[in-house]
Design an enzyme around this catalytic site. Structure first.
Site, PDB file in Angstrom:
ATOM      1  N   ARG A  64     -21.177   9.728  18.638  1.00 27.02           N
ATOM      2  CA  ARG A  64     -21.244   8.190  18.686  1.00 27.02           C
ATOM      3  C   ARG A  64     -19.829   7.902  18.242  1.00 27.02           C
ATOM      4  NH1 ARG A  64     -24.809   7.902  13.463  1.00 27.02           N
ATOM      5  NH2 ARG A  64     -23.209   8.216  11.884  1.00 27.02           N
ATOM      6  N   GLU A  89     -18.024   7.378  16.115  1.00 27.15           N
ATOM      7  CA  GLU A  89     -17.385   7.891  14.612  1.00 27.15           C
ATOM      8  C   GLU A  89     -16.789   9.082  14.559  1.00 27.15           C
ATOM      9  OE1 GLU A  89     -20.619   6.449  12.204  1.00 27.15           O
ATOM     10  OE2 GLU A  89     -19.523   7.145  10.283  1.00 27.15           O
ATOM     11  N   GLU A 119     -29.390  13.557  11.578  1.00 29.88           N
ATOM     12  CA  GLU A 119     -28.893  12.732  10.256  1.00 29.88           C
ATOM     13  C   GLU A 119     -29.790  12.166   9.591  1.00 29.88           C
ATOM     14  OE1 GLU A 119     -26.813   9.130  11.847  1.00 29.88           O
ATOM     15  OE2 GLU A 119     -25.617   8.892   9.730  1.00 29.88           O
TER      16      GLU A 119
HETATM   17  C1  RAM Z   1     -22.375   7.661   7.935  1.00 28.51           C
HETATM   18  C2  RAM Z   1     -21.713   8.725   8.515  1.00 28.51           C
HETATM   19  C3  RAM Z   1     -21.747   9.866   7.299  1.00 28.51           C
HETATM   20  C4  RAM Z   1     -21.921   9.446   6.064  1.00 28.51           C
HETATM   21  C5  RAM Z   1     -21.511   7.989   5.938  1.00 28.51           C
HETATM   22  C6  RAM Z   1     -21.966   7.437   4.476  1.00 28.51           C
HETATM   23  O1  RAM Z   1     -21.722   6.601   8.724  1.00 28.51           O
HETATM   24  O2  RAM Z   1     -22.299   9.494   9.662  1.00 28.51           O
HETATM   25  O3  RAM Z   1     -22.839  10.825   7.509  1.00 28.51           O
HETATM   26  O4  RAM Z   1     -21.294  10.198   5.042  1.00 28.51           O
HETATM   27  O5  RAM Z   1     -22.125   7.074   6.518  1.00 28.51           O
END
Ligand code: RAM
Length: 864
Positions: free
Chosen positions: A465, A467, A744
């Site tokens: 994504r 990120e 995730e």
């Molecule tokens: C999300 C990320 C990551 C995490 C943070 C706090 O955006 O994907 O895994 O460390 O949040």
């Protein structure tokens, strides 16, 4: 049996060409030796500056020993061989040689300047079409060595005389460019010819000036210019050197890539190609000049790890037809990389490739990609056969929706024409695990795939994504698993340099490194437990797994600055109980929109990590011989542990947060020192697991710890109940749902088969896969017991109805292995200790024993 030594390894390099260390440390493995043999001395044989020298050292050491020769100079080539001898035998034969070559070590070695198309450097026109840069040059007869030293503001691929230089991709990767810009060294001797030659490079925006970050993100984070910095050096037989460096004499033109971005993918129009553009005969008089940029050569650094490369190719396993009539390839594996096509089509026709990790309602499902377009397109030139793969992007995907394919795209047509190429930092694999349970094996395989996809130059949270950034908490928890599965020593010690650089003056460790501008929540950076602790815990993990003291030396200041900050934040109470915290992020009980709303008190998490980090800094100081610092941080850790126990642990061993993560922290970080309370806490943890029906109840913080907390707290069977559970949420729930990577969220895919509605739903996040390290250490029973596996601990804890398990670890000393099987109430164990190491064998119900190098078998009755 005679003693044989393998060719030595130089620092942590897989290929020691263009290295940056002036005094590179040496390691070697002894491949064979008579039983009972031990190294008493080693001899380093160097061929350096035309002279052969040798250095004898009385020492049993064989990992990262000091460079005995003269410090390397720029471009210097040295050949290294190692011989060894035991206490009272003769020297072994010298090993095969390793040739190493230094890169450009002095800023003054660099004459090249970054050059790029003028149109790419104007923030007002914002022309992002990737460029080509080139120049022709003459070479005389008698080139004996040619090297290209290259890097870019953006990403590059170099070509020489029409040939691709190197097989790295997305170089120079992602570092804190202002302070450290990596360059790569290529041996191009075979490509240079007497007479007319040409050199050139493709350029893309990459991380330097491409779009990065959430909600539309930011561009030009590191600068406006898209430019190439290359220095080609020709060395002739007579010793003279000619340098062809990027400067104002180069020419530029728009490339056939129309646009390219890490998140968005690439569009390519083959009609825009300029055949032969990097070949000598090409006429570049119609090309434009270049803009020359400034770069402080002192910021150019050599790599400490291999580059990103294609490591595998996968063919589609199925061609699906969606309800809309779409054609979708299923590669059978969620992977990170790009698709290569090989087909012919009419000039001007366009094939589109849209990638996704999952399907829903028969079509690819792209909502989890958020604002990443994750699509590529290719427009045909109309030749007989055309082959193409995007250059400056990568996608995280299992499915590809193909549009505009010339002809019918059935399974036969797809078979030869579309392949998924898997890309990641080309690390050496070092750890393997297997058991009698296929689901556990698949979980392990998913962890490996998750790691591959998220080690694309930096350790990232996710690969698909908008990120894909270096979240510190994710690699903090995954570090031990990463260090087991692959040799990450060079890559992560390099990334830790950037952690230190990005650390704020007050000691705050950013949420992610390199830092990019972001939404309010993450800006300005605030100190957060478990994320910031990467500064203390990851260096320690690397030391433990690779025996590298230099990483502790390099990171000590960063680590202590983090703990000093926590000391100030906590104040005299020694409790870090204020401020913003992510806590046990993604506790499955947290609502989808608030992943920090966990069952365990976030400040309990914060103080637990404060204690752990303070103790870790004390240990670092101990190894480094810093007595005063050791005493200080030891005392501090003691006070934090006492404050933690006082605030969060009840007299009966229960905790104020009666939640699994709280107990996991208390037990695993040794924060509950009283033995009676410890046992009670472990029992309560086991009870909580059972009360939850063995479903997982922990997030990023508790998950890497809970299995160990159980197994080392006398609750091995409960640890098995937890890992073998298949209902949602659990590790094997994901496997049951057909996952091929670790997700995730525990329920990224909901039990009803739909995708979790949370706006953060990746199917490839390694954090929750951190349990794999426990699988190696406790299920199979192979763990480091002294830095670098110099002493190995074989302590399998069979259970859960498994009938066998095994692990292999390629350590700096050689391969360590264990395999056990249960039969007729007896446990058969076979363990292998590499030469130079020793092991402790700890089988439940048997006396601990020490094992020398070699293969050992044991057979013991199992009481439980
Ligand atoms: C999300 C990320 C990551 C995490 C943070 C706090 O955006 O994907 O895994 O460390 O949040």
């Amino acid at each position: 049996m005679s003693v044989t030594v393998e060719a030595p390894r130089i620092e942590h390099h897989r290929e020691p060409l263009g290295i940056g260390e002036r005094m590179p440390r040496l390691s070697w493995r002894v491949a064979s030796a008579p039983s009972g043999w031990r190294q008493a001395a080693y001899r380093v044989e160097l061929e350096q500056r035309g002279a052969a020298t040798s250095f004898e050292v009385q020492s049993p050491d064989q990992v990262l020993v000091a460079w005995p020769g003269e410090p390397l100079q720029s471009r210097e080539r040295v050949t290294v061989r190692i011989a060894v001898r035991g206490a009272d035998d003769a020297w072994s034969e010298a090993s095969a040689p390793t040739s190493l070559e230094a890169g450009l070590l002095e800023p003054g070695d660099w004459t090249a300047r970054p050059v790029g198309a003028t149109r790419n450097e104007n923030p007002n026109t914002d022309d992002r079409r990737p460029s080509l840069v080139r120049r022709g040059f003459e070479a005389r007869e008698g080139v004996v060595r040619a090297r290209l030293y290259a890097t870019a503001h953006g990403v590059y691929e170099a070509e020489l005389n029409g040939e691709r230089v190197g097989d790295d991709t997305l170089s120079p990767g992602w570092t804190v460019y202002g302070t450290r810009l990596r360059y790569y060294t290529y041996d191009v001797t075979a490509l240079v010819r007497p007479g007319h030659n040409a050199i050139g490079a493709w350029l893309g925006d990459g991380w330097y000036r491409g779009r990065l970050g959430w909600r539309g993100g930011f561009r030009n984070v590191y600068g406006y210019d898209q430019s190439f910095l290359g220095q080609l050096e020709l060395t002739y037989a007579d010793g003279t050197r000619e340098v062809i460096a990027t400067d104002h004499s180069w020419r530029s033109a728009p490339s056939p890539i129309l646009q390219s971005g890490i998140y968005d993918g690439e569009d390519y129009d083959a009609r825009e190609e300029q055949p032969g553009w990097s070949a000598p005969a090409f006429d570049d008089s119609a090309w434009e000049g270049v803009q020359e940029r400034h770069r402080d050569p002192a910021t150019l650094v050599a790599p400490t790890a291999p580059p990103v490369r294609a490591t595998e190719e996968l063919r589609p396993v199925e061609v699906l037809t969606g309800p809309s009539g779409s054609r979708i390839l299923d590669f059978g594996q969620n992977l990170v990389g790009r698709v290569r096509i090989r087909v012919s089509g009419p000039a001007g026709a366009t094939v589109t490739l849209r990638t996704a990790e999952v399907m829903q309602d028969g079509e690819i499902y792209t909502r989890p990609l958020r604002a990443a377009r994750a699509a590529d397109s290719y427009t045909f030139a109309g030749r007989d056969a055309e082959e193409w793969e995007p250059r400056f992007t990568f996608h995280g995907f299992r499915y590809v929706e193909v549009g505009g394919w010339p002809g019918d795209l059935d399974a036969d047509a797809a078979a030869g024409a579309l392949v998924a190429r898997v890309y990641h930092t080309d690390l050496e694999r070092t750890g393997w695990f297997e058991s009698s349970d296929p689901a556990l094996n698949r979980l392990h395989e998913n962890v490996v795939w998750g790691m591959r996809g998220n080690f694309v130059d930096i350790p990232t949270d996710c690969p698909q994504r908008d990120e894909r950034i270096g979240w510190t908490g994710d690699i903090q928890v995954f570090g031990p698993t990463a260090s087991t599965l692959f040799d990450v020593s060079g890559m992560l010690s390099g990334w830790l340099r950037d952690v230190a650089i990005e650390q704020l003056p007050d000691g705050t460790v950013p949420w992610y490194v390199p830092v990019i501008p972001a939404v309010d929540k993450w800006t300005p950076m605030r100190p957060g437990a478990a994320w910031g602790d990467v500064a203390t815990l990851l260096p320690w993990t690397l030391y433990e797994r690779f025996g590298d003291v230099a990483v502790l030396e390099a990171q000590f200041d960063s680590a202590r600055r983090w703990v000093d900050l926590l000391e100030r934040l906590a104040g005299p109470s020694r409790l870090w109980d204020t401020g913003f915290q992510l806590g046990d992020w993604l506790d499955p009980a947290a609502p989808p929109h608030d992943p920090a709303d966990a069952r365990t008190d976030r400040y309990l998490v914060a103080t637990a990590y404060f204690a752990k980090s303070a103790r870790t800094v004390a240990r670092m100081a101990d190894v480094l011989g810093l007595a005063e610092e050791r005493t200080h941080y030891d005392a501090l850790a003691g006070e934090v542990v006492a404050a933690f126990a006082e605030a969060y642990v009840n007299d009966d061993g229960t905790m104020t947060s009666d939640a699994q993560t709280a107990y996991a922290l208390g037990l695993r970080f040794d924060l509950i020192t009283d033995p009676g309370r410890r046992d009670a806490a472990a029992a309560r943890l086991a009870q909580l697991v059972h009360e939850a029906g063995n479903r997982i109840s922990t997030g990023f913080v508790g998950t890497p710890l809970v299995s160990d907390a159980l197994s080392s707290g006398g609750q091995v069977e409960t640890a098995y109940d937890l890992i073998l559970e298949r209902e949602c949420p659990s590790w094997l729930y994901q496997v049951e749902q057909g996952a091929t990577t670790v997700w995730e969220r525990w329920d990224s895919l909901l039990p009803d088969g739909t995708v979790n509605p949370g706006q953060m739903t990746s199917f490839n996040h390694y954090a929750l896969g951190a349990v794999a390290d426990w699988m190696h250490r406790v299920i199979a029973g192979l763990a480091p017991d002294a830095p670098g596996y110099r002493r190995i601990r074989f302590a399998p804890r069979p259970g859960g109805g498994l009938t066998s398990a095994s692990a292999r670890q390629l350590t700096a000393y050689g391969e360590a292995a264990i395999a056990w099987r249960m039969a007729d109430g007896r446990l058969h164990v076979e363990a292998t200790v590499p030469i130079g190491a020793e092991a402790v064998l700890d089988l439940a119900g048997a006396r601990e024993e020490t094992l020398p190098p070699g293969t050992h078998t044991r057979d013991v009755a199992q009481t439980a």
